[in-house]
Write a protein that holds these residues in place. Structure first.
Motif, PDB file in Angstrom:
ATOM      1  N   UNK A  48       0.835  -1.203   0.000  1.00 27.84           N
ATOM      2  CA  UNK A  48       0.000   0.000   0.000  1.00 27.84           C
ATOM      3  C   UNK A  48       0.874   1.258   0.000  1.00 27.84           C
ATOM      4  N   UNK A  49       1.940   1.238   0.774  1.00 26.82           N
ATOM      5  CA  UNK A  49       2.864   2.380   0.821  1.00 26.82           C
ATOM      6  C   UNK A  49       3.515   2.585  -0.542  1.00 26.82           C
ATOM      7  N   UNK A  57       4.540  10.064  -7.134  1.00 28.09           N
ATOM      8  CA  UNK A  57       5.528  10.288  -8.195  1.00 28.09           C
ATOM      9  C   UNK A  57       4.863  10.737  -9.494  1.00 28.09           C
ATOM     10  N   UNK A  58       3.735  10.111  -9.814  1.00 29.72           N
ATOM     11  CA  UNK A  58       2.995  10.511 -11.016  1.00 29.72           C
ATOM     12  C   UNK A  58       2.458  11.934 -10.877  1.00 29.72           C
ATOM     13  N   UNK A  59       1.968  12.249  -9.697  1.00 29.58           N
ATOM     14  CA  UNK A  59       1.440  13.590  -9.451  1.00 29.58           C
ATOM     15  C   UNK A  59       2.557  14.636  -9.545  1.00 29.58           C
ATOM     16  N   UNK A  60       3.731  14.312  -9.004  1.00 28.41           N
ATOM     17  CA  UNK A  60       4.887  15.223  -9.091  1.00 28.41           C
ATOM     18  C   UNK A  60       5.262  15.445 -10.554  1.00 28.41           C
ATOM     19  N   UNK A 100       7.043  15.881  -2.515  1.00 27.15           N
ATOM     20  CA  UNK A 100       8.368  15.265  -2.355  1.00 27.15           C
ATOM     21  C   UNK A 100       8.631  14.916  -0.894  1.00 27.15           C
ATOM     22  N   UNK A 101       8.163  15.751   0.027  1.00 28.29           N
ATOM     23  CA  UNK A 101       8.291  15.441   1.455  1.00 28.29           C
ATOM     24  C   UNK A 101       7.506  14.170   1.786  1.00 28.29           C
ATOM     25  N   UNK A 102       6.283  14.077   1.248  1.00 30.23           N
ATOM     26  CA  UNK A 102       5.460  12.885   1.486  1.00 30.23           C
ATOM     27  C   UNK A 102       6.141  11.639   0.921  1.00 30.23           C
ATOM     28  N   UNK A 103       6.699  11.781  -0.299  1.00 26.38           N
ATOM     29  CA  UNK A 103       7.382  10.646  -0.931  1.00 26.38           C
ATOM     30  C   UNK A 103       8.597  10.226  -0.111  1.00 26.38           C
ATOM     31  N   UNK A 104       9.294  11.180   0.441  1.00 23.33           N
ATOM     32  CA  UNK A 104      10.469  10.883   1.263  1.00 23.33           C
ATOM     33  C   UNK A 104      10.074  10.093   2.509  1.00 23.33           C
TER      34      UNK A 104
END
Length: 169
Positions: A48-49, A57-60, A100-104
């Motif tokens: 899920x993560x 990533x797609x949204x970025x 990017x913070x969320x992805x990190x």
């Protein structure tokens, strides 16, 4: 005739080991399933993560593309239109930074995948200790640990050997 124990010959480098692999009893099977359930929950959580991370990533990428197009448009617009587009670009930059913070954060959670691999190896070792016997068992396990062979690899080999032994008539 139904067999519950199988002779298996395992080779590591040039050394051969003869062991006996037993079918798990009902109690042993339940114990293995209970130990595996915790890993399944972790694996589902990691999946899920990973899906969230891919969506971010797609949204970025989408927002960066819009930002790039807006930057190109700036040279063709009037001052009033530029101000509006610059505000939009600023907003996009802030959104990208937040994503990017969320992805990190998600990436740091995915590192626990190594924990799952380690737990899986412990489960495979436990299963081997439970179901493998014979005179060469201790020497085999000692060599496996010494050489850094994964117990999941051992089980692949044992499954093949069991299949061969079960097909003998």
């Amino acid at each position: 005739m139904i067999k519950t124990k199988y002779n298996a010959k395992i080779s590591i480098d040039d050394k051969e080991f003869n062991v006996i692999v037993s079918e798990p009893s009902l109690a042993q099977r339940k114990e293995l399933e209970l130990r595996a359930e915790g890993q399944k929950a972790k694996l589902d959580e990691l999946s899920a993560i990973n899906l969230q991370r891919e969506q971010i990533s797609l949204e970025i990428a989408n927002k960066e593309k819009i930002l790039s197009i807006n930057t190109e448009l700036l040279s063709t617009l009037s001052a009033e239109q530029k101000a509006e587009l610059l505000k939009e670009n600023k907003s996009l930059c802030e959104q990208i930074l937040e994503l990017k913070k969320q992805a990190s954060k998600l990436n740091s959670q995915l590192k626990s995948g190594d924990e799952i691999n380690a737990e899986f190896e412990k489960l495979m070792e436990y299963k081997a200790l439970m179901l493998v016997s014979g005179d060469d068992k201790d020497e085999l396990f000692s060599l496996i640990k010494e050489r850094g062979v994964a117990f999941s690899t051992l089980w692949s080999e044992l499954n093949e050997a069991v299949l061969k032994d079960s097909q003998k008539k």
